[in-house]
Write a protein that holds these residues in place. Structure first.
Motif, PDB file in Angstrom:
ATOM      1  N   GLY A   1       0.964  -0.838  -0.094  1.00 12.50           N
ATOM      2  CA  GLY A   1      -0.251   0.151  -0.265  1.00 12.50           C
ATOM      3  C   GLY A   1       0.846   1.678  -0.072  1.00 12.50           C
ATOM      4  N   ARG A   2       1.660   0.886  -0.483  1.00 13.17           N
ATOM      5  CA  ARG A   2       2.814   2.521  -0.544  1.00 13.17           C
ATOM      6  C   ARG A   2       2.770   3.140  -2.154  1.00 13.17           C
ATOM      7  NH1 ARG A   2       7.302   2.035   2.659  1.00 13.17           N
ATOM      8  NH2 ARG A   2       8.089   4.171   1.667  1.00 13.17           N
ATOM      9  N   PRO A   3       3.328   4.314  -2.167  1.00 14.05           N
ATOM     10  CA  PRO A   3       2.881   4.991  -3.659  1.00 14.05           C
ATOM     11  C   PRO A   3       4.467   4.462  -4.119  1.00 14.05           C
ATOM     12  CG  PRO A   3       2.837   6.133  -1.771  1.00 14.05           C
ATOM     13  CD  PRO A   3       3.017   5.186  -0.871  1.00 14.05           C
ATOM     14  N   LEU A   4       4.295   4.770  -4.996  1.00 18.37           N
ATOM     15  CA  LEU A   4       5.536   4.360  -6.029  1.00 18.37           C
ATOM     16  C   LEU A   4       6.269   5.235  -7.126  1.00 18.37           C
ATOM     17  CD1 LEU A   4       7.508   2.503  -7.422  1.00 18.37           C
ATOM     18  CD2 LEU A   4       5.686   1.459  -8.954  1.00 18.37           C
ATOM     19  N   PHE A   5       7.205   5.459  -6.821  1.00 17.31           N
ATOM     20  CA  PHE A   5       7.984   7.154  -7.115  1.00 17.31           C
ATOM     21  C   PHE A   5       8.895   6.254  -8.755  1.00 17.31           C
ATOM     22  CE2 PHE A   5      10.808  10.453  -8.004  1.00 17.31           C
ATOM     23  CZ  PHE A   5      10.336  11.448  -7.629  1.00 17.31           C
ATOM     24  N   LEU A   6       8.217   6.873  -9.561  1.00 16.01           N
ATOM     25  CA  LEU A   6       9.560   6.276 -11.556  1.00 16.01           C
ATOM     26  C   LEU A   6       9.663   7.326 -11.643  1.00 16.01           C
ATOM     27  CD1 LEU A   6       6.792   4.263 -12.065  1.00 16.01           C
ATOM     28  CD2 LEU A   6       8.460   3.393 -10.912  1.00 16.01           C
ATOM     29  N   GLU A   7      11.028   7.648 -11.670  1.00 14.98           N
ATOM     30  CA  GLU A   7      11.799   8.711 -12.223  1.00 14.98           C
ATOM     31  C   GLU A   7      12.712   8.082 -13.873  1.00 14.98           C
ATOM     32  OE1 GLU A   7      14.018  12.281 -10.220  1.00 14.98           O
ATOM     33  OE2 GLU A   7      14.663  10.232 -10.080  1.00 14.98           O
ATOM     34  N   GLY A   8      12.843   9.121 -14.346  1.00 15.94           N
ATOM     35  CA  GLY A   8      13.597   8.385 -15.554  1.00 15.94           C
ATOM     36  C   GLY A   8      13.462   9.000 -16.901  1.00 15.94           C
TER      37      GLY A   8
END
Length: 308
Positions: A42-49
């Motif tokens: 239940g955690r937010p997912l931070f996607l960089e790229g």
């Protein structure tokens, strides 16, 4: 806080890979692992790229695969709470005041209660993402967070920590079940550590040649097999140059679609020159490839494919 095991949430990493593949999104094991953990924890997912590597598509694929609503907050410079979270319907509030006056109501607390009732609240994406749904918690995409300013980023800390929003006139609105939150950034600026700490993190890189070829096969099934191999190899070489903006996977798909529409069966200098605008988005990059470097790359691609 964990996400319930119902509503189609996968039970392991292999199932997560299969879930995304069912939507033609090819995820490597590392990416599938962090997606699986975000869903289960239940955690937010931070996607960089870099732009165009498929960060946004992950949210879209999850929403389709899990049959969840997709709520998208597209970030931009100057984004504020009234556009992202809520605002009051001022016209309806003024009408409420006039009706109270006409009815002879003088109780100030009662008037304020009517004016700031939830029925007058206009819900923007953040509030919408906190609302319950029969289909399960929605997928909430906060897209290109790096385009906003630090003040709005700070506001999101409460949302990402406790999945709640405080509205002064109403109090705290909290999600019954946390949404699946995907935050993306093209890294045009650094996002503050306080926000990153509230998320699981993954850097989404350009795919390998084999992965990108499979993506083209899935997304552009009408593209000739030989042409697919050539154009993917060509794009991979372009990314090795010092271009102002490297083509992303989205541009590779567009280029494959364009060449297929033109009934091309193989790359040649004319086809490349005619369609570079689907692949490169800056004139200096286009001029460089048209100026002779494109022919050199094509010769290298052909030689390597023949040798392989």
């Amino acid at each position: 806080m964990t996400v319930p095991s119902d509503h189609g949430v996968p039970g392991d990493i292999g199932s997560t890979i299969a879930l995304l593949a069912g939507q033609d999104y090819l995820a490597g094991r590392e990416l599938a692992t962090v997606v699986f953990l975000a869903l289960r924890m239940g955690r937010p997912l931070f996607l960089e790229g870099e732009a165009g590597v498929g960060k946004t598509e992950i949210a879209k694929a999850l929403a389709k695969a899990l049959d969840r609503p997709l709520i998208r907050l597209q970030c931009y410079e100057g984004l504020d709470i009234s556009s992202a979270v809520y605002e009051w319907n001022y016209t309806a509030q003024m009408l409420e005041i006039r009706l109270s006056e006409a009815a002879g109501i003088r109780d100030r607390e009662r008037i304020e209660g009517d004016v700031f009732a939830e029925r007058h609240l206009i819900r923007r994406p953040v509030l919408q993402a906190l609302e319950p749904s029969d289909r399960g918690p929605p997928v909430f995409l906060i897209d290109e967070l790096d385009r906003t300013d630090e003040a709005f980023e700070a506001f999101l800390l409460e949302v990402l920590s406790d999945f709640q929003v405080t509205i002064p006139e109403l109090g705290t609105i909290r999600a019954q079940q946390p949404p699946i939150v995907i935050v993306t950034s093209n890294r045009t600026r650094e996002v503050h550590d306080a926000l990153k700490r509230r998320c699981l993190y993954h850097w989404v890189d350009y795919p390998s040649a084999e992965e990108e070829l499979e993506i083209v096969r899935r997304r552009v099934p009408g593209c000739n097999a030989a042409l697919s191999r050539e154009l993917v190899a060509y794009v991979q070489k372009l990314r090795g140059l010092d271009l102002f903006k490297n083509p992303g996977v989205a541009e590779t798909i567009d280029w494959a679609s364009a060449l297929t529409e033109l009934d091309r069966l193989a790359l040649d200098p004319q086809a490349i020159s005619d369609t570079l605008g689907t692949l490169l988005k800056y004139q200096d990059d286009i001029a460089r490839i048209k100026g002779g470097e494109g022919q050199r790359l094509l010769s290298e691609v052909r030689a390597e494919l023949l040798a392989g």
